[in-house]
Design an enzyme around this catalytic site. Structure first.
Site, PDB file in Angstrom:
ATOM      1  CB  SER A 108      69.049  35.926 -54.301  1.00 45.75           C
ATOM      2  OG  SER A 108      68.404  36.081 -52.996  1.00 45.75           O
ATOM      3  CB  SER A 109      71.531  38.895 -50.314  1.00 43.53           C
ATOM      4  OG  SER A 109      70.064  39.060 -49.905  1.00 43.53           O
ATOM      5  CG  HIS A 184      60.535  37.888 -50.141  1.00 37.15           C
ATOM      6  ND1 HIS A 184      60.538  37.814 -51.417  1.00 37.15           N
ATOM      7  CD2 HIS A 184      61.224  36.723 -49.768  1.00 37.15           C
ATOM      8  CE1 HIS A 184      61.350  36.959 -51.807  1.00 37.15           C
ATOM      9  NE2 HIS A 184      61.735  36.129 -50.877  1.00 37.15           N
TER      10      HIS A 184
HETATM   11  N1  LIG Z   1      62.209  39.394 -54.634  1.00 35.78           N
HETATM   12  C1  LIG Z   1      63.275  39.376 -54.099  1.00 35.78           C
HETATM   13  O1  LIG Z   1      63.484  40.159 -53.026  1.00 35.78           O
HETATM   14  C2  LIG Z   1      64.515  39.216 -54.629  1.00 35.78           C
HETATM   15  C3  LIG Z   1      65.883  39.197 -53.985  1.00 35.78           C
HETATM   16  C4  LIG Z   1      67.115  39.045 -54.447  1.00 35.78           C
HETATM   17  C5  LIG Z   1      67.030  38.345 -55.929  1.00 35.78           C
HETATM   18  N2  LIG Z   1      65.817  38.207 -56.387  1.00 35.78           N
HETATM   19  C6  LIG Z   1      65.912  37.641 -57.581  1.00 35.78           C
HETATM   20  O2  LIG Z   1      65.239  38.164 -58.832  1.00 35.78           O
HETATM   21  C7  LIG Z   1      64.626  37.280 -59.885  1.00 35.78           C
HETATM   22  C8  LIG Z   1      63.323  37.806 -60.018  1.00 35.78           C
HETATM   23  O3  LIG Z   1      62.560  37.679 -58.593  1.00 35.78           O
HETATM   24  P1  LIG Z   1      61.213  38.276 -58.584  1.00 35.78           P
HETATM   25  O4  LIG Z   1      60.970  38.645 -57.073  1.00 35.78           O
HETATM   26  O5  LIG Z   1      60.908  39.266 -59.714  1.00 35.78           O
HETATM   27  O6  LIG Z   1      60.059  36.976 -58.792  1.00 35.78           O
HETATM   28  P2  LIG Z   1      58.642  36.811 -59.267  1.00 35.78           P
HETATM   29  O7  LIG Z   1      57.953  38.162 -59.096  1.00 35.78           O
HETATM   30  O8  LIG Z   1      58.037  35.659 -58.528  1.00 35.78           O
HETATM   31  O9  LIG Z   1      58.989  36.562 -60.749  1.00 35.78           O
HETATM   32  C9  LIG Z   1      59.422  35.614 -61.414  1.00 35.78           C
HETATM   33  C10 LIG Z   1      58.921  35.441 -62.781  1.00 35.78           C
HETATM   34  O10 LIG Z   1      59.417  34.055 -63.264  1.00 35.78           O
HETATM   35  C11 LIG Z   1      58.351  33.369 -64.071  1.00 35.78           C
HETATM   36  N3  LIG Z   1      58.688  32.099 -64.047  1.00 35.78           N
HETATM   37  C12 LIG Z   1      59.156  31.408 -62.997  1.00 35.78           C
HETATM   38  N4  LIG Z   1      59.234  29.928 -63.627  1.00 35.78           N
HETATM   39  C13 LIG Z   1      59.109  29.957 -64.885  1.00 35.78           C
HETATM   40  C14 LIG Z   1      59.285  29.107 -65.904  1.00 35.78           C
HETATM   41  N5  LIG Z   1      59.318  27.838 -65.682  1.00 35.78           N
HETATM   42  N6  LIG Z   1      58.804  29.375 -67.184  1.00 35.78           N
HETATM   43  C15 LIG Z   1      58.445  30.697 -67.499  1.00 35.78           C
HETATM   44  N7  LIG Z   1      58.551  31.783 -66.563  1.00 35.78           N
HETATM   45  C16 LIG Z   1      58.705  31.217 -65.287  1.00 35.78           C
HETATM   46  C17 LIG Z   1      57.136  33.811 -63.279  1.00 35.78           C
HETATM   47  O11 LIG Z   1      56.057  33.353 -63.756  1.00 35.78           O
HETATM   48  P3  LIG Z   1      54.706  32.905 -63.087  1.00 35.78           P
HETATM   49  O12 LIG Z   1      54.596  33.750 -61.840  1.00 35.78           O
HETATM   50  O13 LIG Z   1      53.795  32.849 -64.195  1.00 35.78           O
HETATM   51  O14 LIG Z   1      55.339  31.518 -62.532  1.00 35.78           O
HETATM   52  C18 LIG Z   1      57.485  35.011 -62.976  1.00 35.78           C
HETATM   53  O15 LIG Z   1      56.895  36.087 -63.653  1.00 35.78           O
HETATM   54  C19 LIG Z   1      64.957  35.883 -59.361  1.00 35.78           C
HETATM   55  O16 LIG Z   1      66.026  35.337 -59.966  1.00 35.78           O
HETATM   56  C20 LIG Z   1      65.204  36.132 -57.742  1.00 35.78           C
HETATM   57  O17 LIG Z   1      66.073  35.240 -57.335  1.00 35.78           O
HETATM   58  C21 LIG Z   1      64.571  38.549 -56.112  1.00 35.78           C
END
Ligand SMILES: NC(=O)c1ccc[n+]([C@@H]2O[C@H](COP(=O)([O-])OP(=O)(O)OC[C@H]3O[C@@H](n4cnc5c(N)ncnc54)[C@H](OP(=O)(O)O)[C@@H]3O)[C@@H](O)[C@H]2O)c1
Length: 324
Positions: A108-109, A184
């Site tokens: 992530s940034s 966010h």
């Molecule tokens: N969103 C942003 O702006 C952004 C920016 C830069 C990078 N990223 C990166 O992109 C990736 C995904 O982000 P996202 O925004 O898609 O997040 P998200 O919508 O919260 O999705 C994360 C997923 O991971 C699952 N998860 C978390 N802990 C878990 C565990 N212990 N066992 C099984 N599943 C688990 C969650 O399930 P539950 O909800 O059921 O816990 C959810 O489905 C991350 O690595 C993040 O750092 C995101």
């Protein structure tokens, strides 16, 4: 990539994971393996080992993580560092144990140093102090990138391991989290303007001066970039990276002020009142823009502009609240 590859998308119900699944399906991949959090807790080493032994995927997209804004990062630092370290370590190591050769890890940034020169290039990683509010999260994500690099360095030649990492900028889009505490900036503002419209409020007050600049990428562009990077020939990927600096930034390429962002969101939502700024509240860093020249050099560019992306995101918000 062959369309019959068995691909595990970890976190497939999250915003990024679901977009990656959509893109894989659209490109004809039909052998996609998924597990919900309830079916497989990725913090559980034994369960993750058993899952990989059973499924033996060919490739892994690692989109599962504990994610959130400043408020929750600051309130639950132990959860953020513990869960992210566990989840990624279990997935990366167990993938290696069953012979997975290709894996994409999502950084992530916000894990670049607080005062990194703008726009932030890949070289900025580990060159300075991190932002204190999300330091535990950032440390865990840096560890994930270093895990991938270390498996490549130790097992690249002998086992053909090719684990890649990407650093997306701020993402938004369908599947986002609109919770008032953990969201966010874009989903938080969508909710606030929508609620202000519903209550006919005369104004919406936003923290800070509105002058900080931020970059936003629509999640389907992020998914497209993830597939693009996974499909890149290893020789091209290696040309653009170094063994100990193996990650690629994924950005939109330009940024806007929080004030402009608020304006566009209020128009998208149809809020007619005033937008005011509370300059007694903190602004955060003045600018956070990624340098995405490496990715551009490989031939990829974002396609979805903010106005169009916000229209679909607002529709997704309406769908989510109508379901509840
Ligand atoms: N969103 C942003 O702006 C952004 C920016 C830069 C990078 N990223 C990166 O992109 C990736 C995904 O982000 P996202 O925004 O898609 O997040 P998200 O919508 O919260 O999705 C994360 C997923 O991971 C699952 N998860 C978390 N802990 C878990 C565990 N212990 N066992 C099984 N599943 C688990 C969650 O399930 P539950 O909800 O059921 O816990 C959810 O489905 C991350 O690595 C993040 O750092 C995101």
């Amino acid at each position: 990539m062959n369309s019959d590859l068995k691909i595990y998308v970890a976190g497939h119900r999250g915003m990024v994971g679901s977009a990656i699944v959509r893109h894989l399906q659209a490109k004809g991949f039909f052998n996609i393996v998924t597990r919900t959090h309830a079916e497989l807790d990725l913090c559980n080493q034994q369960a993750v080992a058993e899952f990989f032994q059973k499924e033996k995927p060919d490739q892994v997209f690692m989109a599962a993580a504990k994610v959130g804004g400043i408020y929750v990062n600051n309130k639950y630092p132990a959860d953020f560092i513990y869960e992210n370290l566990m989840v990624q370590t279990n997935v990366i190591h167990q993938a290696f144990m069953v012979g997975v050769k290709k894996l994409l890890f999502l950084g992530s940034s916000c894990i670049y140093p607080r005062m990194a020169p703008q726009p932030m290039s890949e070289e900025a990683l580990l060159t300075g102090k991190l932002e204190s509010t999300n330091e535990p999260y950032a440390i865990s994500k840096i560890a994930g990138i270093k895990l991938c690099e270390s498996y490549n360095r130790q097992y690249g030649q002998s086992h053909g391991v090719d684990y890649r990492s990407v650093m997306p900028t701020n993402l938004y889009g369908p599947g986002d989290n609109y919770h008032p505490e953990s969201s966010h900036v874009i989903p938080a503002l969508i909710r606030r303007f929508h609620e202000a419209k519903g209550k006919n409020l005369p104004d919406v007050v936003i923290w800070g001066t509105g002058t900080p600049m931020r970059e936003f990428l629509y999640v389907d562009d992020m998914a497209a970039a993830s597939l693009f990077i996974m499909e890149l020939d290893k020789s091209i990927y290696d040309q653009h990276t170094k063994p100990m600096q193996n990650h690629i930034n994924i950005g939109f390429g330009s940024d806007i002020t929080i004030k402009e962002l608020a304006q566009v969101i209020s128009e998208t939502v149809g809020y007619q009142g005033k937008i005011t700024f509370d300059s007694t509240k903190p602004d955060g860093a003045p600018r956070k823009l990624m340098n995405s020249e490496r990715l551009k050099g490989m031939g990829w560019r974002a396609k979805i502009n903010l106005v169009d992306g916000l229209v679909s995101t607002y529709q997704d918000f309406l769908d989510q609240i109508n379901q509840n």
